[in-house]
Design an enzyme around this catalytic site. Structure first.
Site, PDB file in Angstrom:
ATOM      1  N   ASP A   9      40.927   3.874 -33.028  1.00 62.77           N
ATOM      2  CA  ASP A   9      40.622   2.907 -31.964  1.00 62.77           C
ATOM      3  C   ASP A   9      40.892   1.486 -32.453  1.00 62.77           C
ATOM      4  O   ASP A   9      40.757   0.526 -31.693  1.00 62.77           O
ATOM      5  CB  ASP A   9      39.197   3.087 -31.417  1.00 62.77           C
ATOM      6  CG  ASP A   9      38.110   2.901 -32.457  1.00 62.77           C
ATOM      7  OD1 ASP A   9      38.449   2.714 -33.640  1.00 62.77           O
ATOM      8  OD2 ASP A   9      36.921   2.940 -32.086  1.00 62.77           O
ATOM      9  N   SER A  10      41.322   1.361 -33.735  1.00 65.50           N
ATOM     10  CA  SER A  10      41.850   0.077 -34.215  1.00 65.50           C
ATOM     11  C   SER A  10      43.046  -0.349 -33.381  1.00 65.50           C
ATOM     12  O   SER A  10      43.493  -1.490 -33.494  1.00 65.50           O
ATOM     13  CB  SER A  10      42.242   0.182 -35.694  1.00 65.50           C
ATOM     14  OG  SER A  10      43.093   1.282 -35.913  1.00 65.50           O
ATOM     15  N   LYS A  68      37.716  12.087 -34.134  1.00 67.44           N
ATOM     16  CA  LYS A  68      36.840  11.400 -35.088  1.00 67.44           C
ATOM     17  C   LYS A  68      35.810  10.598 -34.313  1.00 67.44           C
ATOM     18  O   LYS A  68      36.162   9.978 -33.292  1.00 67.44           O
ATOM     19  CB  LYS A  68      37.646  10.480 -36.009  1.00 67.44           C
ATOM     20  CG  LYS A  68      36.764   9.656 -36.968  1.00 67.44           C
ATOM     21  CD  LYS A  68      37.542   9.008 -38.098  1.00 67.44           C
ATOM     22  CE  LYS A  68      38.248   7.738 -37.764  1.00 67.44           C
ATOM     23  NZ  LYS A  68      37.398   6.645 -37.224  1.00 67.44           N
ATOM     24  N   GLU A  83      34.118   4.167 -44.904  1.00 72.25           N
ATOM     25  CA  GLU A  83      34.728   2.827 -44.792  1.00 72.25           C
ATOM     26  C   GLU A  83      33.818   1.768 -45.421  1.00 72.25           C
ATOM     27  O   GLU A  83      32.619   1.694 -45.099  1.00 72.25           O
ATOM     28  CB  GLU A  83      34.987   2.505 -43.304  1.00 72.25           C
ATOM     29  CG  GLU A  83      35.621   1.126 -43.118  1.00 72.25           C
ATOM     30  CD  GLU A  83      36.196   0.896 -41.723  1.00 72.25           C
ATOM     31  OE1 GLU A  83      36.203   1.835 -40.898  1.00 72.25           O
ATOM     32  OE2 GLU A  83      36.645  -0.240 -41.479  1.00 72.25           O
ATOM     33  N   ASP A 111      40.677   9.125 -32.397  1.00 73.97           N
ATOM     34  CA  ASP A 111      39.338   8.520 -32.359  1.00 73.97           C
ATOM     35  C   ASP A 111      38.693   8.669 -30.987  1.00 73.97           C
ATOM     36  O   ASP A 111      39.353   8.479 -29.952  1.00 73.97           O
ATOM     37  CB  ASP A 111      39.438   7.017 -32.653  1.00 73.97           C
ATOM     38  CG  ASP A 111      39.017   6.681 -34.068  1.00 73.97           C
ATOM     39  OD1 ASP A 111      38.367   7.520 -34.732  1.00 73.97           O
ATOM     40  OD2 ASP A 111      39.339   5.566 -34.518  1.00 73.97           O
ATOM     41  N   GLU A 135      32.086   8.034 -34.891  1.00 75.63           N
ATOM     42  CA  GLU A 135      31.341   7.223 -35.863  1.00 75.63           C
ATOM     43  C   GLU A 135      29.848   7.532 -35.807  1.00 75.63           C
ATOM     44  O   GLU A 135      29.291   7.729 -34.730  1.00 75.63           O
ATOM     45  CB  GLU A 135      31.566   5.729 -35.556  1.00 75.63           C
ATOM     46  CG  GLU A 135      33.027   5.310 -35.675  1.00 75.63           C
ATOM     47  CD  GLU A 135      33.253   3.828 -35.404  1.00 75.63           C
ATOM     48  OE1 GLU A 135      32.261   3.085 -35.203  1.00 75.63           O
ATOM     49  OE2 GLU A 135      34.424   3.418 -35.390  1.00 75.63           O
TER      50      GLU A 135
HETATM   51  O1  KIV Z   1      40.298   3.004 -36.044  1.00 73.57           O
HETATM   52  C1  KIV Z   1      40.698   3.112 -37.207  1.00 73.57           C
HETATM   53  O2  KIV Z   1      41.830   2.740 -37.559  1.00 73.57           O
HETATM   54  C2  KIV Z   1      39.796   3.689 -38.193  1.00 73.57           C
HETATM   55  C3  KIV Z   1      40.164   3.560 -39.628  1.00 73.57           C
HETATM   56  C4  KIV Z   1      39.861   2.180 -40.072  1.00 73.57           C
HETATM   57  C5  KIV Z   1      39.535   4.581 -40.470  1.00 73.57           C
HETATM   58  O3  KIV Z   1      38.772   4.219 -37.841  1.00 73.57           O
END
Ligand code: KIV
Length: 275
Positions: free
Chosen positions: A44-45, A113, A182, A83, A115
């Site tokens: 989600d970056s 993924k 992280e 994500d 969090e």
């Molecule tokens: O969203 C992302 O790119 C991440 C990484 C920083 C692990 O969660």
């Protein structure tokens, strides 16, 4: 051969390091796949790197599906983890399973993924029970930016370190196949890695993790808004791209592009009839 969660499990058993990078589009995913990466995270970056938001909070399930599907079309040999964006799993276990299912069916995910630790264990269990592999994410969890009050290294005090270790054991117990760590002090990440049976993938968590992940635009010098301490520059693609853009602008202005070899010809007799 397609890499899967079994590849990740076996790498941990064999003590082989795992490599992951983020990707958000077809062409980048294809290049990473061809380079031999083990896993691609459609992170989600993308909110920061692709969409220009200040954080990841505004990213939607639709965004993740759109970019996940593009990555899946480009990367045929790589495990694709997508994500789960903010508020797609926090409110209820039902939301979590439905949205994880959408990321897999429509977004090309082989795994998702999310969090958090103990508080999202019911979600991890339920998604895993639906046969969707889950990677957990602990330490600095960017979706909690408003609760953390900034991007800070996590687990530095005795109490915080103990809690992080407990959370790591809890997500493994809930069924996660892997854990992203992280911005965690390297000795703590190494201890967690040694205690867990599932692989840890570190970002700013030192060399003691089972694998590493970076945001591809950071390690290629393509994202210049900020650069975390843990990023190493592996190539200055941003500089190369900017020079290419400048050369293009100069040549178009000077009339040297397009040249003969970039141009389609036409029969003179046809052209003469148009005048
Ligand atoms: O969203 C992302 O790119 C991440 C990484 C920083 C692990 O969660």
């Amino acid at each position: 051969m397609k890499k899967t969660v079994s590849t990740f499990r076996k790498a941990k058993e064999d003590g082989e390091k795992l490599t992951m990078l983020t990707a958000y589009d077809y062409s980048t995913a294809k290049l990473e796949d061809e380079a031999g990466i083990d896993g691609i995270l459609v992170g989600d970056s993308l909110g920061n790197v692709v969409l220009g938001y200040e954080d990841t909070i505004q990213v939607t399930v639709e965004d993740m599906i759109h970019h996940g599907a593009a990555v899946a079309r480009g990367a045929k040999n790589t495990l694709i983890v997508v994500d789960m964006p903010f508020m797609s799993y926090q409110a209820s276990v039902y939301d979590a399973v439905v949205n994880a299912g959408r990321l897999m069916k429509e977004g090309g995910a082989n795994a998702v993924k999310l969090e958090g630790g103990t508080r999202v264990c019911p979600q991890i269990r339920a998604i895993t029970d639906a046969e969707i592999p889950v990677m957990a994410h602990l330490g600095l969890t960017p979706q909690s930016i408003n609760a953390f009050g900034g991007y800070k290294v996590q687990g530095k005090s005795e109490e915080a370190a103990k809690q992080l270790l407990e959370e790591a054991m809890a997500v493994q117990e809930a069924g996660a196949f892997g854990l992203t760590l992280e911005c965690v002090p390297a000795p703590l990440a190494a201890l967690i890695t040694a205690k867990l049976d599932i692989p840890t993938i570190g970002i700013g968590a030192g060399a003691g993790c089972d694998g590493q992940i970076l945001v591809y635009a950071d390690m290629l010098g393509m994202f210049s808004d900020y650069c975390p301490k843990f990023v190493k520059s592996f190539a200055d693609a941003g500089k190369v791209m900017k020079q290419g853009f400048k050369d293009y602008i100069d040549e178009v202005k000077a009339g040297t592009f397009p040249a003969e070899e970039h141009t389609f010809a036409m029969d003179e007799s046809v052209l003469s009839k148009l005048y």
